[in-house]
Design an enzyme around this catalytic site. Structure first.
Site, PDB file in Angstrom:
ATOM      1  NE  ARG A 123      81.419   4.800  40.190  1.00  0.00           N
ATOM      2  CZ  ARG A 123      82.280   3.786  40.270  1.00  0.00           C
ATOM      3  NH1 ARG A 123      82.292   2.858  39.343  1.00  0.00           N
ATOM      4  NH2 ARG A 123      83.127   3.720  41.262  1.00  0.00           N
ATOM      5  CE  LYS A 145      63.528  18.495  39.024  1.00  0.00           C
ATOM      6  NZ  LYS A 145      62.661  19.583  39.529  1.00  0.00           N
ATOM      7  CD  GLU A 187      51.621  18.174  39.326  1.00  0.00           C
ATOM      8  OE1 GLU A 187      51.905  18.989  38.422  1.00  0.00           O
ATOM      9  OE2 GLU A 187      52.225  18.140  40.410  1.00  0.00           O
ATOM     10  CE  LYS A 229      58.107  16.379  34.256  1.00  0.00           C
ATOM     11  NZ  LYS A 229      57.849  15.980  35.598  1.00  0.00           N
ATOM     12  CD  GLU A 239      63.852  23.380  38.273  1.00  0.00           C
ATOM     13  OE1 GLU A 239      63.578  22.180  38.396  1.00  0.00           O
ATOM     14  OE2 GLU A 239      63.469  24.260  39.053  1.00  0.00           O
ATOM     15  NE  ARG A 244      62.561  19.247  35.485  1.00  0.00           N
ATOM     16  CZ  ARG A 244      62.779  17.960  35.446  1.00  0.00           C
ATOM     17  NH1 ARG A 244      63.728  17.482  34.705  1.00  0.00           N
ATOM     18  NH2 ARG A 244      62.067  17.121  36.157  1.00  0.00           N
ATOM     19  CG  ASN A 248      59.264  23.821  40.339  1.00  0.00           C
ATOM     20  OD1 ASN A 248      59.020  22.640  40.512  1.00  0.00           O
ATOM     21  ND2 ASN A 248      60.469  24.274  40.068  1.00  0.00           N
ATOM     22  CG  HIS A 251      54.866  22.061  42.414  1.00  0.00           C
ATOM     23  ND1 HIS A 251      53.893  22.323  41.467  1.00  0.00           N
ATOM     24  CD2 HIS A 251      55.054  20.710  42.386  1.00  0.00           C
ATOM     25  CE1 HIS A 251      53.539  21.186  40.881  1.00  0.00           C
ATOM     26  NE2 HIS A 251      54.219  20.194  41.418  1.00  0.00           N
ATOM     27  CG  HIS A 255      56.463  20.907  47.232  1.00  0.00           C
ATOM     28  ND1 HIS A 255      57.503  21.149  46.373  1.00  0.00           N
ATOM     29  CD2 HIS A 255      55.839  19.802  46.748  1.00  0.00           C
ATOM     30  CE1 HIS A 255      57.524  20.243  45.415  1.00  0.00           C
ATOM     31  NE2 HIS A 255      56.517  19.414  45.615  1.00  0.00           N
ATOM     32  CG  HIS A 268      51.909  16.056  44.546  1.00  0.00           C
ATOM     33  ND1 HIS A 268      52.786  16.874  45.226  1.00  0.00           N
ATOM     34  CD2 HIS A 268      52.077  16.329  43.224  1.00  0.00           C
ATOM     35  CE1 HIS A 268      53.474  17.598  44.355  1.00  0.00           C
ATOM     36  NE2 HIS A 268      53.055  17.282  43.133  1.00  0.00           N
TER      37      HIS A 268
HETATM   38  N1  GLY Z   1      60.533  12.374  37.792  1.00  0.00           N
HETATM   39  C1  GLY Z   1      59.793  13.554  37.803  1.00  0.00           C
HETATM   40  C2  GLY Z   1      60.440  14.687  37.149  1.00  0.00           C
HETATM   41  O1  GLY Z   1      61.555  14.597  36.686  1.00  0.00           O
HETATM   42  O2  GLY Z   1      59.853  15.750  37.067  1.00  0.00           O
END
Ligand code: GLY
Length: 364
Positions: A123, A145, A187, A229, A239, A244, A248, A251, A255, A268
């Site tokens: 966990r 993320k 980016e 960031k 988000e 946040r 995107n 994106h 994507h 990317h």
């Molecule tokens: N690990 C990438 C993000 O959180 O944006």
């Protein structure tokens, strides 16, 4: 060369982003000081293991830490249940009287996979990121993320799980292929367009130095982007209130282009460059962005060596793929647009006709 320390501020889960040149050799000492555990699990690929992993292992051991390494393929295929099962099973067999923590040594694939493993094993065990691509240093290593892929889509399984430290050594970027630096630049341009006109002007002036991997320029770009960031993540980690969401920008269609081309045609950052151009065209069509500013953005994207045309992908494939965007709320689409370099605006319900029109303009 001075060391830069940016910070993601999340109370007890705050963490530093350390940026410098030739700092990898002293990483082990910093890691030890953090007291994350006594037993390091390094996840990396075979190229990076040879290039940097051996020394890192040596230095960790010299700091009285034990080390176990996992080598994963350098493709999105590594972000799979099969790989996760293999690594977690092996970790559990190894885990006798250990205080484990994970080190992600690599680009976005290694970072996403390692973060996910750290988030689910027992966990959650601590992890840190040592990003080795420009894209990972300015983007994917920061923000928490973590993800693996499903056949149905990229990054569909994951968790928000923040690292405890990010170490960006710009020296490692010098062994990258030019195309990977260019991809990272996609980016970097995104950060400039969404947040900082002055940084945009800096990129316009210095893009050639960045492509030549000049130390000062690399440091400035990694510093600036990671700072932007970090500030965004500090305000809206998960988000939840649109702060946040601006990350995107480019994106939604970016994507879709990656997915429609089975992730093997564009890097990317290249796809994001194309996605940004479509988002800028949409912004212009909606009278949010002046044509002169759209031209300025396109010029920088070109100057960076990023593609400005979508070659060999049919429109319907991109449109089909864009419906899977995670920003869709039910049937309602959601686009991050720009109302001038350095500024964003979020718009829902953009007509499909308009989306098709801007993509068509880029088809080749
Ligand atoms: N690990 C990438 C993000 O959180 O944006």
């Amino acid at each position: 060369m001075k060391l830069i320390i940016n910070k993601v501020r999340l109370g007890k889960r705050s963490y530093p982003i350390i940026i410098g040149k030739n700092i990898l050799p002293v990483a082990a000492k910093r890691i030890k000081e953090l007291k994350l555990g006594t037993d390091a699990i390094i996840i990396t690929n075979s190229f990076l293991r040879k290039k940097y992993g051996h020394n890192l292992v040596k230095n960790l051991k010299a700091n009285n830490l034990t080390v176990k390494e996992f080598i994963v393929p350098d493709t999105e295929k590594a972000k799979s249940f099969i790989q996760i099962n293999k690594i977690l099973t092996s970790i559990s067999e190894y885990d006798k009287d250990k205080r484990l923590f994970v080190i992600a040594l690599g680009g976005g694939v290694v970072g996403d996979l390692s973060g996910f493993i750290a988030s689910v094993y027992r966990r959650g065990i601590p992890y840190l990121q040592i990003p080795t691509t420009l894209l990972a240093q300015i983007d994917s290593s920061i923000g928490g993320k973590t993800a693996i892929n499903l056949t149905a889509g990229k990054n569909l399984i994951g968790a928000f799980y923040q690292p405890r430290l990010v170490i960006c050594d710009i020296e490692v970027l010098k062994s990258l292929k030019k195309r990977d630096i260019v991809s990272g630049l996609g980016e970097a341009i995104k950060y400039a367009v969404i947040k900082d006109k002055t940084f945009f002007n800096y990129l316009e002036k210095n893009v050639h130095k960045l492509l030549a991997c000049k130390d000062d320029t690399l440091i400035t770009v990694v510093d600036k982007c990671s700072m932007i960031k970090a500030e965004i993540i500090s305000k809206d980690e998960k988000e939840e209130n649109s702060i946040r969401t601006v990350l995107n920008f480019g994106h939604t269609i970016g994507h879709a282009i990656e997915s429609a081309s089975s992730y093997d045609k564009f890097r990317h950052g290249e796809a994001i460059g194309l996605g940004m151009l479509c988002a800028c065209e949409l912004s212009k069509e909606l009278k949010l962005l002046k044509e002169t500013e759209l031209n300025e953005i396109e010029k920088l994207i070109k100057k960076a060596g990023l593609p400005v045309k979508i070659k060999g992908i049919p429109l319907n494939k991109i449109i089909d793929a864009h419906y899977h965007d995670k920003k869709f709320i039910g049937k309602t689409n959601r686009f991050v647009l720009t109302c001038g370099i350095g500024k964003t605006i979020i718009r829902n319900n953009i007509p499909l006709k308009l989306i098709k029109k801007v993509i068509k303009k880029r088809l080749f």
